[in-house]
Design a protein around this motif. Structure first.
Motif, PDB file in Angstrom:
ATOM      1  N   ARG A  54      25.594   8.600   2.517  1.00  0.00           N
ATOM      2  CA  ARG A  54      26.057   9.666   1.578  1.00  0.00           C
ATOM      3  C   ARG A  54      26.179   8.523   0.231  1.00  0.00           C
ATOM      4  O   ARG A  54      25.681   9.112  -0.710  1.00  0.00           O
ATOM      5  N   GLU A  55      26.532   7.345   0.514  1.00  0.00           N
ATOM      6  CA  GLU A  55      26.440   6.448  -0.550  1.00  0.00           C
ATOM      7  C   GLU A  55      25.137   6.240  -1.151  1.00  0.00           C
ATOM      8  O   GLU A  55      24.928   5.970  -2.199  1.00  0.00           O
ATOM      9  N   ALA A  56      24.448   5.969  -0.203  1.00  0.00           N
ATOM     10  CA  ALA A  56      22.958   5.574  -0.566  1.00  0.00           C
ATOM     11  C   ALA A  56      22.278   6.777  -1.406  1.00  0.00           C
ATOM     12  O   ALA A  56      21.464   6.630  -2.388  1.00  0.00           O
ATOM     13  N   ARG A  57      22.503   8.025  -0.806  1.00  0.00           N
ATOM     14  CA  ARG A  57      21.984   9.418  -1.653  1.00  0.00           C
ATOM     15  C   ARG A  57      22.709   9.287  -2.930  1.00  0.00           C
ATOM     16  O   ARG A  57      21.778   9.593  -3.928  1.00  0.00           O
ATOM     17  N   GLU A  58      23.665   9.039  -3.103  1.00  0.00           N
ATOM     18  CA  GLU A  58      24.457   8.914  -4.377  1.00  0.00           C
ATOM     19  C   GLU A  58      23.935   7.865  -5.285  1.00  0.00           C
ATOM     20  O   GLU A  58      23.489   8.240  -6.566  1.00  0.00           O
ATOM     21  N   ALA A  61      20.694   8.769  -6.331  1.00  0.00           N
ATOM     22  CA  ALA A  61      20.799   9.872  -7.623  1.00  0.00           C
ATOM     23  C   ALA A  61      21.056   9.519  -8.925  1.00  0.00           C
ATOM     24  O   ALA A  61      20.737   9.807 -10.008  1.00  0.00           O
ATOM     25  N   VAL A  62      21.868   8.372  -8.790  1.00  0.00           N
ATOM     26  CA  VAL A  62      22.478   7.477  -9.979  1.00  0.00           C
ATOM     27  C   VAL A  62      20.919   6.970 -10.675  1.00  0.00           C
ATOM     28  O   VAL A  62      20.956   7.092 -11.912  1.00  0.00           O
ATOM     29  N   GLY A  63      20.259   6.384  -9.749  1.00  0.00           N
ATOM     30  CA  GLY A  63      19.236   5.755 -10.452  1.00  0.00           C
ATOM     31  C   GLY A  63      18.398   6.696 -10.830  1.00  0.00           C
ATOM     32  O   GLY A  63      17.631   6.622 -12.036  1.00  0.00           O
ATOM     33  N   LEU A  64      17.945   8.010 -10.342  1.00  0.00           N
ATOM     34  CA  LEU A  64      17.104   8.800 -10.762  1.00  0.00           C
ATOM     35  C   LEU A  64      17.609   9.317 -12.334  1.00  0.00           C
ATOM     36  O   LEU A  64      16.832   9.545 -13.018  1.00  0.00           O
ATOM     37  N   GLU A  65      19.082   9.670 -12.302  1.00  0.00           N
ATOM     38  CA  GLU A  65      19.702  10.087 -13.702  1.00  0.00           C
ATOM     39  C   GLU A  65      19.229   8.968 -14.695  1.00  0.00           C
ATOM     40  O   GLU A  65      19.073   9.257 -15.998  1.00  0.00           O
ATOM     41  N   ARG A  66      19.487   7.683 -14.267  1.00  0.00           N
ATOM     42  CA  ARG A  66      19.303   6.530 -15.295  1.00  0.00           C
ATOM     43  C   ARG A  66      17.845   6.720 -15.587  1.00  0.00           C
ATOM     44  O   ARG A  66      17.485   6.361 -16.973  1.00  0.00           O
ATOM     45  N   GLN A  67      16.859   7.117 -14.675  1.00  0.00           N
ATOM     46  CA  GLN A  67      15.416   6.788 -15.173  1.00  0.00           C
ATOM     47  C   GLN A  67      15.340   8.025 -16.282  1.00  0.00           C
ATOM     48  O   GLN A  67      14.488   7.959 -17.209  1.00  0.00           O
TER      49      GLN A  67
END
Length: 109
Positions: A54-58, A61-67
Motif C-alpha cells: 500500500r505504501e509503495a502504491r501511494e 501515485a505521489v510520483g505520478l502526481e509530481r510528474q
C-alpha cells in the motif's frame, strides 16, 4: 512491556484472523492460548506485506502526481514565453502598420 502491549493492540486484520486460528487450534489441543502462535505471526507478516504494498502504491501515485505537476509548470513556462513572443510580434506589426498609415496620410496631402 508497555510497548509490547501497545504493539499487540495494533494487530492488522490478517494477524487477528491468525490469532483466532491459533486460539481455536490451542483449545482443540486442550492447551491455553498464549497469544503468540504461528498463524498469528504469518498473519502479521501478511499485514506488513500488505502495508508495504500500500505504501509503495501511494509513493508511486505521489510520483505520478509530481510528474503531472511538473508538466503543468513546464507548459505554463512555455505558454508565458509564447505570450511574450506574441506581444513582441504584435508590437512590431503595430509599428509597421503605423508607418504605413503615416505614409498613407502623407500620400493624401
Amino acid at each position: 512491556m508497555a510497548l509490547l502491549l501497545i504493539l499487540s493492540g495494533c494487530e492488522g486484520p490478517q494477524a487477528k484472523v491468525g490469532a483466532e486460528k491459533d486460539k481455536i487450534a490451542a483449545e482443540a489441543a486442550g492447551q491455553t492460548y498464549s497469544g503468540d502462535g504461528p498463524s498469528e505471526r504469518i498473519g502479521a507478516a501478511r499485514d506488513r506485506a500488505a502495508d508495504a504494498a500500500r505504501e509503495a502504491r501511494e509513493a508511486a501515485a505521489v510520483g505520478l502526481e509530481r510528474q503531472g505537476d511538473s508538466l503543468r509548470r513546464q507548459a505554463d513556462v512555455q505558454a508565458e514565453q509564447l505570450e511574450q513572443k506574441a506581444k513582441a510580434i504584435r508590437k512590431d506589426a503595430d509599428e509597421r502598420a503605423d508607418a504605413f498609415h503615416m505614409q498613407a496620410e502623407a500620400q493624401r496631402k
